[in-house]
Design an enzyme around this catalytic site. Structure first.
Site, PDB file in Angstrom:
ATOM      1  N   ASN A 141       0.783  -1.240   0.000  1.00  0.00           N
ATOM      2  CA  ASN A 141       0.000   0.000   0.000  1.00  0.00           C
ATOM      3  C   ASN A 141       0.815   1.290   0.000  1.00  0.00           C
ATOM      4  O   ASN A 141       0.328   2.316  -0.470  1.00  0.00           O
ATOM      5  CB  ASN A 141      -1.034  -0.007   1.132  1.00  0.00           C
ATOM      6  N   GLU A 165       4.624  -4.439  12.123  1.00  0.00           N
ATOM      7  CA  GLU A 165       3.732  -3.295  11.871  1.00  0.00           C
ATOM      8  C   GLU A 165       2.528  -3.861  11.134  1.00  0.00           C
ATOM      9  O   GLU A 165       2.595  -4.130   9.941  1.00  0.00           O
ATOM     10  CB  GLU A 165       4.456  -2.259  10.997  1.00  0.00           C
ATOM     11  N   CYS A 173      -3.075   1.440   6.753  1.00  0.00           N
ATOM     12  CA  CYS A 173      -3.187   0.777   8.060  1.00  0.00           C
ATOM     13  C   CYS A 173      -3.782   1.686   9.128  1.00  0.00           C
ATOM     14  O   CYS A 173      -4.326   1.207  10.111  1.00  0.00           O
ATOM     15  CB  CYS A 173      -1.820   0.267   8.513  1.00  0.00           C
TER      16      CYS A 173
HETATM   17  P1  NAP Z   1       0.242  -9.216   3.454  1.00  0.00           P
HETATM   18  O1  NAP Z   1      -0.631 -10.025   2.588  1.00  0.00           O
HETATM   19  O2  NAP Z   1       0.423  -9.631   4.860  1.00  0.00           O
HETATM   20  O3  NAP Z   1       1.627  -9.093   2.683  1.00  0.00           O
HETATM   21  C1  NAP Z   1       2.673  -8.341   3.202  1.00  0.00           C
HETATM   22  C2  NAP Z   1       3.982  -8.916   2.740  1.00  0.00           C
HETATM   23  O4  NAP Z   1       4.144 -10.214   3.317  1.00  0.00           O
HETATM   24  C3  NAP Z   1       4.088  -9.101   1.239  1.00  0.00           C
HETATM   25  O5  NAP Z   1       5.388  -8.802   0.818  1.00  0.00           O
HETATM   26  C4  NAP Z   1       3.802 -10.573   1.070  1.00  0.00           C
HETATM   27  O6  NAP Z   1       4.340 -11.140  -0.104  1.00  0.00           O
HETATM   28  C5  NAP Z   1       4.499 -11.123   2.289  1.00  0.00           C
HETATM   29  N1  NAP Z   1       4.080 -12.478   2.641  1.00  0.00           N
HETATM   30  C6  NAP Z   1       2.950 -13.129   2.321  1.00  0.00           C
HETATM   31  N2  NAP Z   1       2.964 -14.383   2.838  1.00  0.00           N
HETATM   32  C7  NAP Z   1       4.123 -14.512   3.497  1.00  0.00           C
HETATM   33  C8  NAP Z   1       4.722 -15.567   4.244  1.00  0.00           C
HETATM   34  N3  NAP Z   1       4.116 -16.729   4.413  1.00  0.00           N
HETATM   35  N4  NAP Z   1       5.939 -15.368   4.791  1.00  0.00           N
HETATM   36  C9  NAP Z   1       6.570 -14.189   4.641  1.00  0.00           C
HETATM   37  N5  NAP Z   1       6.054 -13.147   3.929  1.00  0.00           N
HETATM   38  C10 NAP Z   1       4.845 -13.304   3.376  1.00  0.00           C
HETATM   39  O7  NAP Z   1      -0.273  -7.695   3.532  1.00  0.00           O
HETATM   40  P2  NAP Z   1      -0.702  -6.751   2.326  1.00  0.00           P
HETATM   41  O8  NAP Z   1      -2.028  -7.178   1.834  1.00  0.00           O
HETATM   42  O9  NAP Z   1       0.410  -6.576   1.361  1.00  0.00           O
HETATM   43  O10 NAP Z   1      -0.822  -5.381   3.122  1.00  0.00           O
HETATM   44  C11 NAP Z   1      -1.944  -5.018   3.811  1.00  0.00           C
HETATM   45  C12 NAP Z   1      -1.776  -5.133   5.308  1.00  0.00           C
HETATM   46  O11 NAP Z   1      -0.615  -4.443   5.742  1.00  0.00           O
HETATM   47  C13 NAP Z   1      -2.939  -4.492   6.044  1.00  0.00           C
HETATM   48  O12 NAP Z   1      -3.345  -5.329   7.095  1.00  0.00           O
HETATM   49  C14 NAP Z   1      -2.341  -3.206   6.569  1.00  0.00           C
HETATM   50  O13 NAP Z   1      -3.013  -2.683   7.696  1.00  0.00           O
HETATM   51  C15 NAP Z   1      -0.948  -3.628   6.873  1.00  0.00           C
HETATM   52  N6  NAP Z   1      -0.044  -2.475   6.946  1.00  0.00           N
HETATM   53  C16 NAP Z   1       0.467  -2.106   8.155  1.00  0.00           C
HETATM   54  C17 NAP Z   1       1.270  -0.969   8.239  1.00  0.00           C
HETATM   55  C18 NAP Z   1       1.849  -0.524   9.547  1.00  0.00           C
HETATM   56  O14 NAP Z   1       2.826   0.234   9.516  1.00  0.00           O
HETATM   57  N7  NAP Z   1       1.309  -0.922  10.677  1.00  0.00           N
HETATM   58  C19 NAP Z   1       1.556  -0.229   7.096  1.00  0.00           C
HETATM   59  C20 NAP Z   1       1.005  -0.643   5.896  1.00  0.00           C
HETATM   60  C21 NAP Z   1       0.215  -1.766   5.820  1.00  0.00           C
HETATM   61  P3  NAP Z   1       3.429 -11.298  -1.426  1.00  0.00           P
HETATM   62  O15 NAP Z   1       3.127  -9.911  -1.851  1.00  0.00           O
HETATM   63  O16 NAP Z   1       4.276 -12.057  -2.339  1.00  0.00           O
HETATM   64  O17 NAP Z   1       2.201 -12.050  -0.990  1.00  0.00           O
END
Ligand code: NAP
Length: 471
Positions: free
Chosen positions: A149, A245, A279
């Site tokens: 994002n 995070e 987020c």
């Molecule tokens: P996500 O599906 O959890 O993916 C995040 C990252 O993790 C991606 O690079 C993804 O790779 C990787 N990943 C997926 N499966 C994994 C595994 N088994 N082992 C290690 N890495 C793995 O999250 P998203 O949909 O990209 O992002 C949305 C989420 O991020 C929301 O919940 C949002 O609130 C949160 N977020 C939090 C913050 C904060 O600072 N607190 C900031 C921004 C976003 P792939 O892309 O290859 O699947």
């Protein structure tokens, strides 16, 4: 674009397409990295960690300052890459580029502020002749994983502090948005960063994530993403530092004495920024009953005036979601809430990956949207009588990243600050207010530890105590 392995550009026969979420057009390909690539990157990072640990601070500062300068020169390239590969409109992308430059500039500053303290060893009887201090040293190798994002600034929040504090870093960007990360990393190399310090391995998290987070040579896993993935990583990472995070479903409380114009415009922007894929985006608005109808009318009017569509158009307020799958999940959640009794005040439809900005009221607690993170352009209204009721509702979720309160009553504001169980409370701003130097992170399922450059530097370093026995 090639991936980066120990500072070298590497291509592979197997590739992953990177598409524009607005129209599905192909932008580029990136290599489909493997677990062997991860292992090689970590092996090179062992050398990188040694190199960076021994780099004088002024050299790290110089590299980081140069990165920020090149980013200024390439402002348009970075911005274009963000808005092409992600959900963001060009206006949102410009803001992200500016923030990422700030994050790297802050990292340059913080590199020279990594300090320790003297320790009053003589405070313990029997230790009168001892003298010493503690200082911070780098953890070694940081394994970083980032979401889609904020494809540039969240990567800057890993690379900047990791390099400022003398570590090597192996980063896996989101598969949907790897190009901004690669572009930024090339800038680090252009700025003179020794290659061994930096690897960006593209590829599916489900295929290469485990190899990255479980490798025992890694000193810290710094993850930003969803709670499910975060939980999975925490289970398997083993004995190493974890920075998590994660997500949230941020609440905003609007008191009857609030400046309504300010509350409405701040909450509309906070709810629909990056099509709600934020987020700290506003998801739940708790409105005191005396002003409920007025707030609702103003909010819905403003939402209806939102221009959605083409990301490249300067006048567009909101672009698409990251893909059609996510957009249809959001519509399913809206439909479920409606079936259970919620009313749609505006929005609720989708075309491809574009979801209309949607406002709901009367959302029952049995609906997913009431408790989980929607991560889309949907906001729900709740009516309350007393501040305590609003705080109870705000806290009644598994998350705790940011909360906000709009009020002119100082006592109410302080009461909310003390009782909202979150990592940050914004008073007279929406939950999505953040600057890159402040401590940022959540409680409960929203995460572990804090980012914000100085705080990330603390997480990415260890304390070493030094004691001289001066007999
Ligand atoms: P996500 O599906 O959890 O993916 C995040 C990252 O993790 C991606 O690079 C993804 O790779 C990787 N990943 C997926 N499966 C994994 C595994 N088994 N082992 C290690 N890495 C793995 O999250 P998203 O949909 O990209 O992002 C949305 C989420 O991020 C929301 O919940 C949002 O609130 C949160 N977020 C939090 C913050 C904060 O600072 N607190 C900031 C921004 C976003 P792939 O892309 O290859 O699947």
């Amino acid at each position: 674009m090639e991936m980066i392995l120990g500072g070298k550009l590497i291509d592979k026969a197997e590739k992953i397409e990177v598409k524009n979420p607005y129209d599905g057009s192909l932008i580029d390909y990136v290599p489909r990295g493997t677990t062997e690539d991860i292992t090689r990157a970590i092996t090179i990072a062992e050398k990188g960690a040694e190199i960076n640990r021994n780099l004088p601070v002024h050299e790290r500062v110089k590299i980081l300052r140069t990165v920020a300068e090149i980013m200024e020169d390439k402002f348009e390239d970075l911005t274009k890459t963000i808005y092409l590969e992600s959900s963001k409109t060009i206006r949102e992308a410009r803001k992200e580029t500016a923030r990422a430059i700030n994050t790297i500039s802050l990292s340059a500053e913080e590199a020279s502020r990594i300090k320790g303290e003297t320790i009053p060893f003589d405070s313990m009887p029997g230790s009168e002749k001892r003298s010493g201090f503690y200082y911070r040293f780098p953890v070694g190798i940081i394994a970083a994983i980032t979401p889609f994002n904020d494809p540039l600034n969240l990567v800057a929040h890993k690379l900047g502090p990791a390099i400022a504090s003398g570590n090597a870093i192996v980063l896996k960007p989101a598969t949907e948005t790897p190009l901004s990360a690669l572009l930024l990393s090339k800038i680090f190399l252009e700025a003179g960063l020794p290659g061994e310090i930096l690897s960006i391995i593209t590829g599916y998290g489900s295929e290469i994530g485990e190899a990255l987070v479980t490798d025992e040579r890694v000193g810290m896993v710094s993850f930003t993403g969803g709670v499910e993935t975060g939980r999975e990583i925490s289970k398997i990472a083993g004995l190493k530092k974890l920075g998590m995070e994660l997500g949230s479903n941020s609440p905003v409380i609007v008191m009857k004495d609030a400046d309504l114009e300010k509350a409405v415009s701040s909450c509309v922007s906070g709810a629909f920024w990056a099509a709600g894929q934020n987020c700290i985006g506003v998801q739940r608005i708790l409105i005191q009953e005396e002003i409920y109808e007025e707030f609702k009318e103003k909010f819905v009017d403003k939402t209806k005036s939102y221009k959605i569509g083409c990301k490249a158009d300067d006048l567009t307020d909101m672009g698409p979601m990251i893909n059609e799958k996510e957009a249809s999940r959001v519509i399913e959640w809206i439909e479920e809430a409606e079936r259970l009794g919620a009313r749609i005040l505006t929005g609720g439809r989708r075309e491809g990956a574009l979801v209309e900005p949607t406002v709901l009221e009367a959302v029952p607690s049995s609906a997913k949207i009431d408790k989980k993170e929607i991560f889309g352009p949907v906001v729900s209204f709740y009516k309350f009588k007393k501040l305590d009721d609003a705080i109870a509702k705000a806290n009644d979720v598994d998350y705790g990243l940011h909360a906000a309160i709009f009020t002119n009553d100082l006592n109410a504001a302080f009461y909310a600050v003390r009782n909202l169980n979150v990592g940050g409370v914004m008073v007279n701003d929406s939950t999505d207010y953040r600057i890159d130097s402040m401590p940022f992170g959540g409680v409960k399922q929203s995460g572990l530890g804090r980012e914000g450059v100085r705080f990330a530097v603390e997480e990415m370093t260890e304390i070493k105590v030094v004691c001289f026995n001066l007999d």
